[in-house]
Design a protein around this motif. Structure first.
Motif, PDB file in Angstrom:
ATOM      1  N   LYS A  69     -49.652  12.001  -6.185  1.00  0.00           N
ATOM      2  CA  LYS A  69     -49.210  10.684  -6.892  1.00  0.00           C
ATOM      3  C   LYS A  69     -50.479  10.438  -7.811  1.00  0.00           C
ATOM      4  O   LYS A  69     -50.330  10.020  -9.160  1.00  0.00           O
ATOM      5  N   ASP A  70     -51.657  10.043  -7.204  1.00  0.00           N
ATOM      6  CA  ASP A  70     -52.677   9.625  -7.880  1.00  0.00           C
ATOM      7  C   ASP A  70     -53.227  10.530  -9.042  1.00  0.00           C
ATOM      8  O   ASP A  70     -53.930  10.237  -9.957  1.00  0.00           O
ATOM      9  N   GLU A  71     -52.994  11.849  -8.928  1.00  0.00           N
ATOM     10  CA  GLU A  71     -53.783  12.867  -9.597  1.00  0.00           C
ATOM     11  C   GLU A  71     -52.786  13.452 -10.420  1.00  0.00           C
ATOM     12  O   GLU A  71     -53.118  14.403 -11.213  1.00  0.00           O
ATOM     13  N   GLU A  72     -51.691  13.010 -10.601  1.00  0.00           N
ATOM     14  CA  GLU A  72     -50.490  13.462 -11.520  1.00  0.00           C
ATOM     15  C   GLU A  72     -51.031  13.616 -13.093  1.00  0.00           C
ATOM     16  O   GLU A  72     -50.896  14.352 -13.731  1.00  0.00           O
ATOM     17  N   ARG A  73     -51.580  12.312 -13.556  1.00  0.00           N
ATOM     18  CA  ARG A  73     -52.057  12.253 -14.809  1.00  0.00           C
ATOM     19  C   ARG A  73     -52.918  13.062 -15.215  1.00  0.00           C
ATOM     20  O   ARG A  73     -53.980  13.432 -14.524  1.00  0.00           O
ATOM     21  N   GLY A  74     -52.687  13.761 -16.205  1.00  0.00           N
ATOM     22  CA  GLY A  74     -53.967  14.943 -16.753  1.00  0.00           C
ATOM     23  C   GLY A  74     -53.558  16.038 -16.322  1.00  0.00           C
ATOM     24  O   GLY A  74     -54.467  16.997 -16.628  1.00  0.00           O
ATOM     25  N   HIS A  75     -52.618  16.256 -15.498  1.00  0.00           N
ATOM     26  CA  HIS A  75     -52.360  17.533 -15.127  1.00  0.00           C
ATOM     27  C   HIS A  75     -50.804  18.162 -15.395  1.00  0.00           C
ATOM     28  O   HIS A  75     -50.091  17.403 -15.535  1.00  0.00           O
ATOM     29  N   SER A  76     -50.975  19.391 -15.732  1.00  0.00           N
ATOM     30  CA  SER A  76     -49.723  19.899 -16.286  1.00  0.00           C
ATOM     31  C   SER A  76     -48.750  20.139 -15.210  1.00  0.00           C
ATOM     32  O   SER A  76     -49.020  20.097 -13.956  1.00  0.00           O
ATOM     33  N   PRO A  77     -47.354  20.136 -15.124  1.00  0.00           N
ATOM     34  CA  PRO A  77     -46.497  20.297 -14.100  1.00  0.00           C
ATOM     35  C   PRO A  77     -46.827  21.669 -13.380  1.00  0.00           C
ATOM     36  O   PRO A  77     -46.850  21.784 -12.156  1.00  0.00           O
ATOM     37  N   SER A  78     -47.198  22.731 -14.202  1.00  0.00           N
ATOM     38  CA  SER A  78     -47.647  23.915 -13.464  1.00  0.00           C
ATOM     39  C   SER A  78     -48.657  23.985 -12.593  1.00  0.00           C
ATOM     40  O   SER A  78     -48.849  24.528 -11.536  1.00  0.00           O
ATOM     41  N   GLN A  79     -49.647  22.965 -13.104  1.00  0.00           N
ATOM     42  CA  GLN A  79     -50.946  22.629 -12.207  1.00  0.00           C
ATOM     43  C   GLN A  79     -50.501  22.241 -10.955  1.00  0.00           C
ATOM     44  O   GLN A  79     -51.099  22.345  -9.857  1.00  0.00           O
ATOM     45  N   LEU A  80     -49.711  21.170 -10.870  1.00  0.00           N
ATOM     46  CA  LEU A  80     -49.223  20.142 -10.032  1.00  0.00           C
ATOM     47  C   LEU A  80     -48.590  21.222  -9.030  1.00  0.00           C
ATOM     48  O   LEU A  80     -48.726  20.907  -7.708  1.00  0.00           O
ATOM     49  N   ILE A  81     -47.639  22.053  -9.528  1.00  0.00           N
ATOM     50  CA  ILE A  81     -47.050  23.050  -8.711  1.00  0.00           C
ATOM     51  C   ILE A  81     -47.782  23.908  -7.758  1.00  0.00           C
ATOM     52  O   ILE A  81     -47.715  24.202  -6.806  1.00  0.00           O
ATOM     53  N   ASP A  82     -48.855  24.356  -8.375  1.00  0.00           N
ATOM     54  CA  ASP A  82     -49.952  25.314  -8.090  1.00  0.00           C
ATOM     55  C   ASP A  82     -50.404  24.442  -6.766  1.00  0.00           C
ATOM     56  O   ASP A  82     -50.640  25.173  -5.628  1.00  0.00           O
ATOM     57  N   ALA A  83     -50.767  23.232  -6.904  1.00  0.00           N
ATOM     58  CA  ALA A  83     -51.429  22.343  -6.254  1.00  0.00           C
ATOM     59  C   ALA A  83     -50.641  22.175  -4.864  1.00  0.00           C
ATOM     60  O   ALA A  83     -51.106  22.087  -3.661  1.00  0.00           O
ATOM     61  N   ARG A  84     -49.554  21.879  -5.067  1.00  0.00           N
ATOM     62  CA  ARG A  84     -48.411  21.769  -3.992  1.00  0.00           C
ATOM     63  C   ARG A  84     -48.370  22.989  -3.222  1.00  0.00           C
ATOM     64  O   ARG A  84     -48.413  23.083  -1.989  1.00  0.00           O
ATOM     65  N   ILE A  85     -48.134  24.202  -3.764  1.00  0.00           N
ATOM     66  CA  ILE A  85     -48.324  25.514  -3.171  1.00  0.00           C
ATOM     67  C   ILE A  85     -49.530  25.529  -2.207  1.00  0.00           C
ATOM     68  O   ILE A  85     -49.204  26.040  -1.014  1.00  0.00           O
TER      69      ILE A  85
END
Length: 134
Positions: A7-23
């Motif tokens: 939640k804190d790091e969502e800004r500045g990251h693409s959705p694909s990067q956030l999905i990568d991070a979740r995985i």
């Protein structure tokens, strides 16, 4: 990266990067399963748009939402936004069957998904989205 940290790091990251991070964050069978179905969605539709909604839910769209990919302790849940309107001859839908709009596929650790049937379901969702977009 913990789910709460995203939640804190969502800004500045693409959705694909956030999905990568979740995985990566999951680091167990759920991450592998989410990665696998993500790859199948991309194979079914190379033009798919990855989104990150509702503070941490991977979403795949093409002319509207195709499906979401939520992870829980014992399942990876793929909810098709207009699943009730889709033919499912292979019987992949096994959850959220009582609603008038959505349908879901709950995948557990030992489950294997019928890849061809899943990609056909993704294709059908895209076709439906395109028909509603006109």
């Amino acid at each position: 990266m913990k789910k709460s940290d995203l939640k804190d790091e969502e800004r500045g990251h693409s959705p694909s990067q956030l999905i990568d991070a979740r995985i990566k964050e999951l680091s167990d069978w759920r991450g592998k399963m989410l990665s696998h179905v993500r790859a199948l969605i991309k194979q079914a539709d190379p033009e798919v748009v990855e989104e990150w909604k509702w503070r941490g839910v991977p979403v795949w769209s093409h002319n509207g939402i195709i499906c979401t990919g939520e992870t829980y302790k014992s399942v990876v849940k793929l909810t098709f936004a207009k699943g009730a309107s889709l033919d499912d001859p292979s019987g992949l839908f096994n959850s959220s069957l009582e609603g008038n709009t959505r349908r879901a596929i709950d995948l557990r650790e030992a489950d294997e998904i019928d890849e061809n049937a899943f990609k056909a379901l993704v294709g059908a969702a895209i076709t439906l989205n395109k028909s509603k977009a006109r």
